[in-house]
Design a protein around this motif. Sequence first.
Motif, PDB file in Angstrom:
ATOM      1  N   VAL A  51       0.712  -1.220   0.094  1.00 43.98           N
ATOM      2  CA  VAL A  51       0.144  -0.014  -0.065  1.00 43.98           C
ATOM      3  C   VAL A  51       0.782   1.206  -0.012  1.00 43.98           C
ATOM      4  CG1 VAL A  51      -1.559   1.206   1.209  1.00 43.98           C
ATOM      5  CG2 VAL A  51      -1.928  -1.107   0.910  1.00 43.98           C
ATOM      6  N   ILE A  54       2.128   1.718  -3.322  1.00 46.38           N
ATOM      7  CA  ILE A  54       1.125   2.225  -4.285  1.00 46.38           C
ATOM      8  C   ILE A  54       1.023   3.747  -4.182  1.00 46.38           C
ATOM      9  CG2 ILE A  54      -1.177   2.099  -4.924  1.00 46.38           C
ATOM     10  CD1 ILE A  54      -1.158  -0.986  -4.204  1.00 46.38           C
ATOM     11  N   VAL A  55       0.849   4.266  -2.815  1.00 41.77           N
ATOM     12  CA  VAL A  55       0.798   5.620  -2.591  1.00 41.77           C
ATOM     13  C   VAL A  55       1.831   6.536  -3.257  1.00 41.77           C
ATOM     14  CG1 VAL A  55       0.864   7.400  -0.720  1.00 41.77           C
ATOM     15  CG2 VAL A  55      -0.660   5.260  -0.512  1.00 41.77           C
ATOM     16  N   LEU A  58       1.330   6.491  -6.935  1.00 45.99           N
ATOM     17  CA  LEU A  58       0.234   7.521  -7.268  1.00 45.99           C
ATOM     18  C   LEU A  58       0.384   8.875  -7.104  1.00 45.99           C
ATOM     19  CD1 LEU A  58      -2.921   5.302  -6.451  1.00 45.99           C
ATOM     20  CD2 LEU A  58      -1.655   5.468  -8.593  1.00 45.99           C
ATOM     21  N   TYR A  67       3.905   9.096   3.468  1.00 46.20           N
ATOM     22  CA  TYR A  67       4.138   7.777   3.062  1.00 46.20           C
ATOM     23  C   TYR A  67       4.069   6.789   4.306  1.00 46.20           C
ATOM     24  CZ  TYR A  67       5.170   9.841  -1.204  1.00 46.20           C
ATOM     25  OH  TYR A  67       5.249  10.740  -2.479  1.00 46.20           O
ATOM     26  N   ARG A 123      -6.418   9.229  -0.125  1.00 48.28           N
ATOM     27  CA  ARG A 123      -5.432   8.567  -1.038  1.00 48.28           C
ATOM     28  C   ARG A 123      -4.923   7.239  -0.436  1.00 48.28           C
ATOM     29  NH1 ARG A 123      -1.933  13.811  -2.982  1.00 48.28           N
ATOM     30  NH2 ARG A 123      -3.671  15.334  -2.998  1.00 48.28           N
ATOM     31  N   ARG A 126      -7.365   4.730  -1.129  1.00 47.18           N
ATOM     32  CA  ARG A 126      -7.365   4.495  -2.552  1.00 47.18           C
ATOM     33  C   ARG A 126      -6.473   3.375  -3.034  1.00 47.18           C
ATOM     34  NH1 ARG A 126      -5.314   7.641  -7.762  1.00 47.18           N
ATOM     35  NH2 ARG A 126      -6.378   6.219  -9.413  1.00 47.18           N
ATOM     36  N   ALA A 127      -5.234   3.509  -2.339  1.00 46.44           N
ATOM     37  CA  ALA A 127      -4.113   2.467  -2.488  1.00 46.44           C
ATOM     38  C   ALA A 127      -4.695   1.322  -1.867  1.00 46.44           C
ATOM     39  CB  ALA A 127      -2.756   3.164  -1.867  1.00 46.44           C
ATOM     40  N   ASP A 128      -5.123   1.285  -0.745  1.00 45.49           N
ATOM     41  CA  ASP A 128      -5.649   0.046   0.007  1.00 45.49           C
ATOM     42  C   ASP A 128      -6.569  -0.800  -0.860  1.00 45.49           C
ATOM     43  OD1 ASP A 128      -5.536  -1.630   2.319  1.00 45.49           O
ATOM     44  OD2 ASP A 128      -7.402  -0.359   2.824  1.00 45.49           O
ATOM     45  N   CYS A 131      -4.675  -2.336  -3.907  1.00 46.25           N
ATOM     46  CA  CYS A 131      -3.975  -3.548  -3.282  1.00 46.25           C
ATOM     47  C   CYS A 131      -4.879  -4.704  -2.850  1.00 46.25           C
ATOM     48  CB  CYS A 131      -3.176  -2.954  -1.930  1.00 46.25           C
ATOM     49  SG  CYS A 131      -2.149  -4.350  -1.556  1.00 46.25           S
ATOM     50  N   ILE A 158      -0.093   0.761 -12.012  1.00 44.62           N
ATOM     51  CA  ILE A 158       0.256   0.072 -11.009  1.00 44.62           C
ATOM     52  C   ILE A 158       0.388  -1.323 -11.526  1.00 44.62           C
ATOM     53  CG2 ILE A 158      -0.564  -0.981  -8.564  1.00 44.62           C
ATOM     54  CD1 ILE A 158       0.236   1.806  -8.605  1.00 44.62           C
TER      55      ILE A 158
END
Length: 194
Positions: A51, A54-55, A58, A67, A123, A126-128, A131, A158
């Motif tokens: 995650v 990904i953050v 993005l 982070y 944000r 969204r990444a969660d 994933c 991604i």
Amino acid sequence: MLSGRRLDLLDPSPLDVEIDDIAHGLARVARWNGQTRGAYAFSVAEHSVIVERIVRTLYPRLDRRWYLAALLHDSSEYVIGDMISPFKAALGYNYREFEDRLEAAVHIRFGLPPKTPADIKRRIKRADRICAHLEAVQIAGFGEKEARQFFGPVPSQIDLEIRPVPANKAQALFMDRFHALMADIEPARKRRSA
């Protein structure tokens, strides 16, 4: 905790939070309640590392501390385990309040605001979900269409492979990422306070 700390679950103190306890616990908590393919459970520690990645992908211009917030987004689960979202919703507000207190203690311990700002939280969420989509398709038996329905699409930039690893390796991955982030954050903190 293995560190010897005693964490009051109803009133957690940041002074009783240790990153080694978090990493150890998260590496041994299985996502999807262990209902995944492969020789090893996919741990919350490994999920957290992905995650955060990904953050970063993005949102490459975020303040570095966010982070760290992404890496720690499920940190309360080192104490309470990973419950599936529908069950959390069924438990209601008291569960969320309990989870929020644990998260605040973890955040304060590592120099983050007790509550993540709403735009940053969105944000990270969204990444969660991205994933979760990848996990669903790659290790949890979902088809692409079903995963998209539950978790939304995966952006084209991604492209990650989900490969569950043993708990000790997941713990090491989490700790390595934590230390790298802290090393990156500390100089910025010193500049801000000078």
